[in-house]
Design a protein around this motif. Sequence first.
Motif, PDB file in Angstrom:
ATOM      1  N   GLY A  51       0.676  -1.272   0.101  1.00 45.85           N
ATOM      2  CA  GLY A  51       0.028  -0.024  -0.005  1.00 45.85           C
ATOM      3  C   GLY A  51       1.060   1.205  -0.009  1.00 45.85           C
ATOM      4  O   GLY A  51       0.372   2.088   0.578  1.00 45.85           O
ATOM      5  N   LYS A  52       1.954   1.329  -0.695  1.00 41.81           N
ATOM      6  CA  LYS A  52       2.927   2.307  -0.956  1.00 41.81           C
ATOM      7  C   LYS A  52       3.038   2.809  -2.208  1.00 41.81           C
ATOM      8  O   LYS A  52       2.891   1.841  -3.048  1.00 41.81           O
ATOM      9  CB  LYS A  52       4.352   2.357  -0.100  1.00 41.81           C
ATOM     10  N   THR A  53       3.324   3.885  -2.411  1.00 42.39           N
ATOM     11  CA  THR A  53       3.664   4.607  -3.877  1.00 42.39           C
ATOM     12  C   THR A  53       5.110   4.796  -3.826  1.00 42.39           C
ATOM     13  O   THR A  53       5.815   4.675  -2.878  1.00 42.39           O
ATOM     14  CB  THR A  53       3.088   6.070  -4.000  1.00 42.39           C
ATOM     15  N   GLN A  54       5.715   4.586  -4.904  1.00 48.18           N
ATOM     16  CA  GLN A  54       7.290   5.044  -5.289  1.00 48.18           C
ATOM     17  C   GLN A  54       7.545   6.250  -4.358  1.00 48.18           C
ATOM     18  O   GLN A  54       8.727   6.268  -3.886  1.00 48.18           O
ATOM     19  CB  GLN A  54       7.666   5.120  -6.873  1.00 48.18           C
ATOM     20  N   GLU A  55       6.928   7.164  -4.533  1.00 48.08           N
ATOM     21  CA  GLU A  55       7.255   8.604  -3.835  1.00 48.08           C
ATOM     22  C   GLU A  55       7.393   8.119  -2.197  1.00 48.08           C
ATOM     23  O   GLU A  55       8.315   8.633  -1.594  1.00 48.08           O
ATOM     24  CB  GLU A  55       6.232   9.595  -4.244  1.00 48.08           C
ATOM     25  N   GLN A  56       6.287   7.587  -1.623  1.00 47.50           N
ATOM     26  CA  GLN A  56       6.417   7.184  -0.337  1.00 47.50           C
ATOM     27  C   GLN A  56       7.616   6.387   0.204  1.00 47.50           C
ATOM     28  O   GLN A  56       8.218   6.582   1.257  1.00 47.50           O
ATOM     29  CB  GLN A  56       5.064   6.392  -0.012  1.00 47.50           C
ATOM     30  N   ALA A  57       7.980   5.475  -0.701  1.00 49.42           N
ATOM     31  CA  ALA A  57       8.936   4.527  -0.590  1.00 49.42           C
ATOM     32  C   ALA A  57      10.276   5.415  -0.358  1.00 49.42           C
ATOM     33  O   ALA A  57      11.228   5.121   0.442  1.00 49.42           O
ATOM     34  CB  ALA A  57       9.197   3.315  -1.438  1.00 49.42           C
ATOM     35  N   GLN A  58      10.436   6.394  -1.419  1.00 48.80           N
ATOM     36  CA  GLN A  58      11.714   7.187  -1.562  1.00 48.80           C
ATOM     37  C   GLN A  58      11.692   8.244  -0.307  1.00 48.80           C
ATOM     38  O   GLN A  58      12.786   8.431   0.399  1.00 48.80           O
ATOM     39  CB  GLN A  58      11.407   8.191  -2.898  1.00 48.80           C
ATOM     40  N   GLU A  59      10.610   8.737   0.157  1.00 48.33           N
ATOM     41  CA  GLU A  59      10.516   9.232   1.556  1.00 48.33           C
ATOM     42  C   GLU A  59      11.102   8.530   2.668  1.00 48.33           C
ATOM     43  O   GLU A  59      11.691   9.078   3.414  1.00 48.33           O
ATOM     44  CB  GLU A  59       9.260   9.951   1.716  1.00 48.33           C
ATOM     45  N   ASP A  60      10.471   7.541   2.827  1.00 46.64           N
ATOM     46  CA  ASP A  60      11.007   6.435   3.878  1.00 46.64           C
ATOM     47  C   ASP A  60      12.313   5.822   3.579  1.00 46.64           C
ATOM     48  O   ASP A  60      12.779   5.344   4.599  1.00 46.64           O
ATOM     49  CB  ASP A  60       9.907   5.549   4.046  1.00 46.64           C
ATOM     50  N   PHE A  61      13.047   6.011   2.811  1.00 42.88           N
ATOM     51  CA  PHE A  61      14.370   5.532   2.356  1.00 42.88           C
ATOM     52  C   PHE A  61      15.360   6.379   3.531  1.00 42.88           C
ATOM     53  O   PHE A  61      15.395   7.469   3.627  1.00 42.88           O
ATOM     54  CB  PHE A  61      14.729   5.590   1.208  1.00 42.88           C
ATOM     55  N   SER A  62      16.103   5.650   4.067  1.00 39.46           N
ATOM     56  CA  SER A  62      17.383   6.142   4.786  1.00 39.46           C
ATOM     57  C   SER A  62      18.614   5.214   4.450  1.00 39.46           C
ATOM     58  O   SER A  62      18.423   3.780   4.444  1.00 39.46           O
ATOM     59  CB  SER A  62      17.048   5.974   6.322  1.00 39.46           C
ATOM     60  N   PRO A  63      19.711   5.678   4.450  1.00 37.67           N
ATOM     61  CA  PRO A  63      20.995   4.926   4.147  1.00 37.67           C
ATOM     62  C   PRO A  63      20.914   3.800   5.570  1.00 37.67           C
ATOM     63  O   PRO A  63      21.640   2.734   5.452  1.00 37.67           O
ATOM     64  CB  PRO A  63      21.938   5.805   4.157  1.00 37.67           C
ATOM     65  N   LEU A  64      20.402   4.276   6.602  1.00 44.27           N
ATOM     66  CA  LEU A  64      20.748   3.374   7.761  1.00 44.27           C
ATOM     67  C   LEU A  64      19.887   1.905   7.663  1.00 44.27           C
ATOM     68  O   LEU A  64      20.296   0.795   7.978  1.00 44.27           O
ATOM     69  CB  LEU A  64      19.930   4.243   9.007  1.00 44.27           C
ATOM     70  N   LYS A  65      18.837   2.018   6.834  1.00 44.29           N
ATOM     71  CA  LYS A  65      18.075   0.629   6.320  1.00 44.29           C
ATOM     72  C   LYS A  65      19.112   0.034   5.609  1.00 44.29           C
ATOM     73  O   LYS A  65      19.231  -1.298   5.836  1.00 44.29           O
ATOM     74  CB  LYS A  65      16.774   1.080   5.592  1.00 44.29           C
ATOM     75  N   ILE A  66      20.104   0.372   4.911  1.00 38.66           N
ATOM     76  CA  ILE A  66      20.824  -0.391   4.224  1.00 38.66           C
ATOM     77  C   ILE A  66      21.958  -0.837   5.127  1.00 38.66           C
ATOM     78  O   ILE A  66      22.376  -2.106   4.991  1.00 38.66           O
ATOM     79  CB  ILE A  66      21.795   0.288   2.956  1.00 38.66           C
ATOM     80  N   VAL A  67      22.504   0.071   6.026  1.00 41.23           N
ATOM     81  CA  VAL A  67      23.193  -0.650   6.851  1.00 41.23           C
ATOM     82  C   VAL A  67      22.644  -2.031   7.818  1.00 41.23           C
ATOM     83  O   VAL A  67      23.509  -2.697   7.893  1.00 41.23           O
ATOM     84  CB  VAL A  67      23.959   0.508   7.910  1.00 41.23           C
ATOM     85  N   TRP A  68      21.554  -1.538   8.118  1.00 35.21           N
ATOM     86  CA  TRP A  68      20.748  -2.889   8.956  1.00 35.21           C
ATOM     87  C   TRP A  68      20.492  -4.047   7.897  1.00 35.21           C
ATOM     88  O   TRP A  68      20.811  -4.998   8.405  1.00 35.21           O
ATOM     89  CB  TRP A  68      19.614  -2.180   9.619  1.00 35.21           C
ATOM     90  N   ALA A  69      20.262  -3.818   6.767  1.00 35.04           N
ATOM     91  CA  ALA A  69      20.153  -4.924   5.731  1.00 35.04           C
ATOM     92  C   ALA A  69      21.673  -5.670   5.448  1.00 35.04           C
ATOM     93  O   ALA A  69      21.744  -6.870   5.767  1.00 35.04           O
ATOM     94  CB  ALA A  69      19.901  -4.369   4.660  1.00 35.04           C
ATOM     95  N   LEU A  70      22.649  -4.981   5.776  1.00 39.61           N
ATOM     96  CA  LEU A  70      24.186  -5.601   5.628  1.00 39.61           C
ATOM     97  C   LEU A  70      24.256  -6.300   7.168  1.00 39.61           C
ATOM     98  O   LEU A  70      24.634  -7.419   6.735  1.00 39.61           O
ATOM     99  CB  LEU A  70      25.153  -4.520   5.651  1.00 39.61           C
ATOM    100  N   VAL A  71      23.934  -5.606   8.178  1.00 36.48           N
ATOM    101  CA  VAL A  71      24.073  -6.508   9.298  1.00 36.48           C
ATOM    102  C   VAL A  71      23.250  -7.797   9.450  1.00 36.48           C
ATOM    103  O   VAL A  71      23.943  -8.735   9.707  1.00 36.48           O
ATOM    104  CB  VAL A  71      23.636  -5.630  10.651  1.00 36.48           C
ATOM    105  N   TRP A  72      22.170  -7.737   8.990  1.00 37.33           N
ATOM    106  CA  TRP A  72      21.473  -8.976   9.020  1.00 37.33           C
ATOM    107  C   TRP A  72      21.719  -9.961   7.807  1.00 37.33           C
ATOM    108  O   TRP A  72      21.642 -11.134   8.323  1.00 37.33           O
ATOM    109  CB  TRP A  72      19.841  -8.586   9.128  1.00 37.33           C
TER     110      TRP A  72
END
Length: 137
Positions: free
Chosen positions: A41-62
């Motif tokens: 239930g998200k738009t591309q714009e909402q996904a971009q607004e929610d993005f943070s480089p920290l999410k990539i760091v956490w993805a790398l950790v997990w």
Amino acid sequence: MPPVVEMNYLAVLAGAVLSVAIGALWYSPALFGNAWLALVGKTQEQAQEDFSPLKIVWALVWGFVASYGLARVIVWTGKATPIDGLLLGVLACVVFAVSSIAVNHNFEGRPAKLTMIYAAHHLVEYAAIGAMLGAWM
């Protein structure tokens, strides 16, 4: 007694990077990104607004945790070939990740298509990491 296989931390780190790369491709518009957005239930714009480089760091950790776990199973079993690693990755994914996702989604009332996108992503991810680790360990 299984053959001795040593832990290769460089291979584990490479598995973490592979995990993030597969996720980035999987959830891109080229593959399942648009379907995933619609199902959550998200738009591309909402996904971009929610993005943070920290999410990539956490993805790398997990991703590192998953890769380390698979590497540890390879060390314990002595099954250090690409095919053995792939099969161990598939087994670990189905037994732990997919079963957990399926139960959670069932109780949350999530669409089956969303469950399949997540499950298939992790199946490909764990199989690829397992194969890479089996080849490199």
